[in-house]
Scaffold this active site. Structure first.
Site, PDB file in Angstrom:
ATOM      1  N   GLY A  43       0.806  -1.215   0.000  1.00  0.00           N
ATOM      2  CA  GLY A  43       0.000   0.000   0.000  1.00  0.00           C
ATOM      3  C   GLY A  43       0.840   1.266   0.000  1.00  0.00           C
ATOM      4  O   GLY A  43       0.485   2.258   0.634  1.00  0.00           O
ATOM      5  N   ASP A  70      -2.880   2.262  -9.415  1.00  0.00           N
ATOM      6  CA  ASP A  70      -2.595   3.183  -8.306  1.00  0.00           C
ATOM      7  C   ASP A  70      -2.968   4.623  -8.651  1.00  0.00           C
ATOM      8  O   ASP A  70      -3.305   5.416  -7.760  1.00  0.00           O
ATOM      9  CB  ASP A  70      -1.110   3.126  -7.918  1.00  0.00           C
ATOM     10  CG  ASP A  70      -0.880   2.164  -6.759  1.00  0.00           C
ATOM     11  OD1 ASP A  70      -1.736   2.126  -5.855  1.00  0.00           O
ATOM     12  OD2 ASP A  70       0.140   1.456  -6.768  1.00  0.00           O
ATOM     13  N   LYS A 108      13.807  -6.785  12.274  1.00  0.00           N
ATOM     14  CA  LYS A 108      14.964  -7.123  11.419  1.00  0.00           C
ATOM     15  C   LYS A 108      14.706  -6.877   9.921  1.00  0.00           C
ATOM     16  O   LYS A 108      15.535  -6.248   9.250  1.00  0.00           O
ATOM     17  CB  LYS A 108      15.406  -8.560  11.706  1.00  0.00           C
ATOM     18  CG  LYS A 108      16.873  -8.918  11.418  1.00  0.00           C
ATOM     19  CD  LYS A 108      17.895  -7.936  11.888  1.00  0.00           C
ATOM     20  CE  LYS A 108      18.493  -8.002  13.249  1.00  0.00           C
ATOM     21  NZ  LYS A 108      18.978  -9.079  13.953  1.00  0.00           N
ATOM     22  N   VAL A 155      12.785  -4.777   8.513  1.00  0.00           N
ATOM     23  CA  VAL A 155      12.785  -3.321   8.290  1.00  0.00           C
ATOM     24  C   VAL A 155      14.237  -2.823   8.243  1.00  0.00           C
ATOM     25  O   VAL A 155      14.632  -2.064   7.341  1.00  0.00           O
ATOM     26  CB  VAL A 155      12.009  -2.585   9.406  1.00  0.00           C
ATOM     27  CG1 VAL A 155      12.155  -1.073   9.260  1.00  0.00           C
ATOM     28  CG2 VAL A 155      10.549  -2.986   9.388  1.00  0.00           C
ATOM     29  N   CYS A 197     -18.869   0.447 -21.421  1.00  0.00           N
ATOM     30  CA  CYS A 197     -18.047   0.131 -22.585  1.00  0.00           C
ATOM     31  C   CYS A 197     -18.499  -1.177 -23.231  1.00  0.00           C
ATOM     32  O   CYS A 197     -19.517  -1.194 -23.909  1.00  0.00           O
ATOM     33  CB  CYS A 197     -16.568   0.114 -22.175  1.00  0.00           C
ATOM     34  SG  CYS A 197     -15.489   0.498 -23.562  1.00  0.00           S
ATOM     35  N   HIS A 221     -15.975   5.139 -19.757  1.00  0.00           N
ATOM     36  CA  HIS A 221     -15.793   4.507 -18.438  1.00  0.00           C
ATOM     37  C   HIS A 221     -16.109   5.492 -17.320  1.00  0.00           C
ATOM     38  O   HIS A 221     -15.221   6.226 -16.865  1.00  0.00           O
ATOM     39  CB  HIS A 221     -14.352   4.016 -18.295  1.00  0.00           C
ATOM     40  CG  HIS A 221     -14.052   2.835 -19.154  1.00  0.00           C
ATOM     41  ND1 HIS A 221     -14.180   1.536 -18.712  1.00  0.00           N
ATOM     42  CD2 HIS A 221     -13.668   2.759 -20.450  1.00  0.00           C
ATOM     43  CE1 HIS A 221     -13.875   0.700 -19.697  1.00  0.00           C
ATOM     44  NE2 HIS A 221     -13.556   1.411 -20.762  1.00  0.00           N
ATOM     45  N   GLU A 224     -16.460   4.945 -14.335  1.00  0.00           N
ATOM     46  CA  GLU A 224     -15.852   4.568 -13.043  1.00  0.00           C
ATOM     47  C   GLU A 224     -14.593   5.369 -12.730  1.00  0.00           C
ATOM     48  O   GLU A 224     -14.152   5.421 -11.586  1.00  0.00           O
ATOM     49  CB  GLU A 224     -15.543   3.066 -13.006  1.00  0.00           C
ATOM     50  CG  GLU A 224     -14.411   2.583 -13.907  1.00  0.00           C
ATOM     51  CD  GLU A 224     -14.868   2.156 -15.292  1.00  0.00           C
ATOM     52  OE1 GLU A 224     -15.873   2.718 -15.778  1.00  0.00           O
ATOM     53  OE2 GLU A 224     -14.216   1.288 -15.901  1.00  0.00           O
TER      54      GLU A 224
HETATM   55  N1  GLN Z   1     -13.487  -4.449 -26.469  1.00  0.00           N
HETATM   56  C1  GLN Z   1     -14.335  -3.335 -26.680  1.00  0.00           C
HETATM   57  C2  GLN Z   1     -13.717  -2.287 -27.596  1.00  0.00           C
HETATM   58  O1  GLN Z   1     -12.547  -2.295 -27.839  1.00  0.00           O
HETATM   59  C3  GLN Z   1     -14.733  -2.708 -25.357  1.00  0.00           C
HETATM   60  C4  GLN Z   1     -13.581  -2.090 -24.650  1.00  0.00           C
HETATM   61  C5  GLN Z   1     -13.857  -1.854 -23.195  1.00  0.00           C
HETATM   62  O2  GLN Z   1     -14.821  -2.368 -22.634  1.00  0.00           O
HETATM   63  N2  GLN Z   1     -13.014  -1.092 -22.540  1.00  0.00           N
HETATM   64  O3  GLN Z   1     -14.400  -1.432 -28.106  1.00  0.00           O
END
Ligand code: GLN
Length: 529
Positions: free
Chosen positions: A16, A71, A189, A191, A380, A505, A507
């Site tokens: 971490g 990360d 030790k 460490v 996606c 995406h 997320e």
């Molecule tokens: N494989 C799909 C594409 O290239 C979806 C990619 C993904 O889900 N990041 O369009």
């Protein structure tokens, strides 16, 4: 003048360091200090974009389209800053630029060597991070001190310290401090050995953040202080926590930010961490659980979906709930079992992915959600399968598919983005931030409370606009579009309670107290169901 903090790891990897660095970032930023973060990865891939999620976990995408280590996701979620390409540097990237320069003849006939050519290139990346205008750059060195691969990075940071001095450069070392259950004691030790390993390379750590299972007494700290040549108060303890989001508070209580400010001569304002404590209060008070079925193909390795998981939790907490994720291996779903396996689903999320394995299962998951009006969030690939499913079961088209999975399908609902080179796999996807125009009065617009969404992408295929009219006539709404190229960004089915999917995406943009709108809407839809 920018100050530099380097975070190294000792004894084992996976302790971490990223969370430690990010947590320090939170404390500094909360004290009015402008922070930039960077990660050096010692492996030879130019970036993690071509690596299997089983090897590497999620590929995190920055606004400027870099495919980076997961990360970076922690960094952004913790310090709430958008990082860039320069935040993620691998040995492969360093070597590639040095060798490309060699081919161009840039080195004037000299012998090209690890020192100075590779180390200079590394230092260039460090100083470039300083040019972002940050007061402090926190750079994590991946791997463990003593690894052959990380040596050039260690050498480079040694030189940076020599060039800029102790008041501008600080070394924080994060080693494992093991607890021996049989004798009931912490053993220092390892460490000590890892600090010796650093000394061999010319670096004396300024701070030790000892990673332990449980907290330790002063006598153990004294021992570390004495043997590792570190002031007692600079020995910090970071015990395992039930949530990574608690780490900033643990470090705050031991004044890590003040230790840093003192050595680096930084003038800090009073540290304001109310926002962080608010988030932890949400974490503590969330009692009830909301369950989400995530249907993906890398479910054995949760790190492959790290930002999806964090986004779900953040959205859950924002609405007063803990999120329980039920992982469904998409490759296990088939026509005969999907109804049974998914029968208790209250919400279904199909995340991104590449390659054919598990595709049938993902399509069945989208079908199950649509037919049973279960809240659905597609990301996606999760959007692509939702459109293929719609083509198959609503439009009754013959063998619809994405050309990624069937190059000869009579109905290529999802097809390659025009002009995308597939000779080279690395870095050739549609990557990074694009602006999505949201359709007035759509669910998407309602969720974003805006006419536009700014989100990050990582894909090679797209919805085929030849089919748009047919889909619309059958009740699918294309509620988000990248106008410049007419690319479909969001689909939804308004006759359902919550059925939405995005080509991008979402997320990657959730932060504590600020869930991404699609995740927030998804969780709310499940709760109100
Ligand atoms: N494989 C799909 C594409 O290239 C979806 C990619 C993904 O889900 N990041 O369009």
């Amino acid at each position: 003048m920018t100050k530099y903090i380097f975070v190294t790891g000792g004894v084992v990897s996976g302790l971490g360091k990223g969370i430690t660095g990010s947590s320090l970032g939170v404390l500094l930023k909360s004290s009015g200090v402008k922070v930039f973060m960077q990660k050096f990865d010692p492996y030879l891939n130019v970036d993690p974009g071509t690596m299997s999620p089983y090897q590497h976990g999620e590929v995190y995408v920055t606004e400027d389209g870099a495919e980076t280590d997961l990360d970076l996701g922690h960094y952004e979620r913790f310090i709430d800053e958008n990082l860039s390409r320069n935040s993620s540097v691998t040995s492969g990237r360093i070597y590639l630029s040095v060798l490309e320069a060699e081919r161009r003849g840039d080195w004037d006939g000299k012998t090209v060597q690890v020192i100075p050519h590779i180390t200079d290139e590394i230092k260039k990346k460090i100083y470039l991070a300083g040019k972002t205008g940050a007061d402090v750059v926190i750079t994590e060195i991946g791997g463990t001190v003593g690894d052959i691969e990380s040596q050039p990075f260690i050498e480079a940071i040694r030189q940076v310290r020599m060039e800029l001095g102790k008041e501008n450069v600080m070394f924080i070392h994060v080693p494992l401090l093991p607890y021996l259950r049989v004798s009931g004691e912490h053993k220092t030790k390892p460490v000590q050995h890892s600090v010796k390993e650093m000394l061999k390379l010319g670096i004396q750590p300024d701070v030790i953040v000892a990673r332990t299972e449980t907290t330790i007494g002063d006598e153990v700290k004294e021992k570390i202080s004495l043997f590792c040549n570190i002031p007692f108060e600079n020995v910090i303890v970071a015990p395992d926590e039930s949530s990574i989001y608690k780490v900033p508070i643990t470090l705050f209580e031991q004044n890590l930010h003040k230790i840093v400010a003192k050595q680096l001569e930084i003038k800090m304002k009073a540290t304001k961490i109310d926002h962080w404590n608010n988030f932890l209060t949400k974490l503590k008070n969330a009692k009830e659980e909301v369950e989400v079925f995530v249907v993906g193909k890398y479910v054995e390795l949760k790190d492959a979906y790290l930002s999806v998981i964090e986004s779900l939790h953040i959205a859950g907490l924002e609405n007063g709930y803990k999120v329980k994720i039920s992982w469904i291996q998409s490759a296990d779903l088939n026509e005969n079992n999907y109804k049974e396996i998914l029968k208790n689903a209250k919400g279904i999320l199909v995340p991104g992915g590449f390659g054919k394995r598990g595709i049938v299962g993902k399509i069945l998951a989208a079908q199950f959600a649509r037919e049973n009006d279960i809240p659905y969030l597609g990301i996606c690939l999760g959007m692509q399968v939702a459109t293929v499913e719609f083509a198959k079961n609503v439009l009754n088209l013959e063998s619809p598919n994405s050309t990624e999975f069937d190059a000869n399908t009579p109905n290529p609902i999802i097809d390659i983005i025009k002009g995308k080179d597939i000779q080279n796999l690395g870095g050739t996807l549609r990557l990074g931030l694009y602006k999505t125009k949201l359709k007035p009065k759509s669910l998407a617009q309602k969720l974003y409370k805006n006419d536009f969404a700014f989100e990050r992408h990582r894909h090679r295929y797209e919805f085929n606009n030849d089919y748009r009219k047919q889909f619309e006539a059958a009740g699918m709404v294309f509620s988000g579009e990248f106008v410049d190229q007419n690319l479909v960004e969001i689909i939804e089915i308004p006759s359902k309670k919550f059925f939405i999917a995005a080509q991008y995406h979402p997320e990657f943009t959730s932060r504590p107290n600020k869930p991404n709108p699609l995740f927030n809407g998804f969780i709310q839809a499940i709760i109100s169901n």
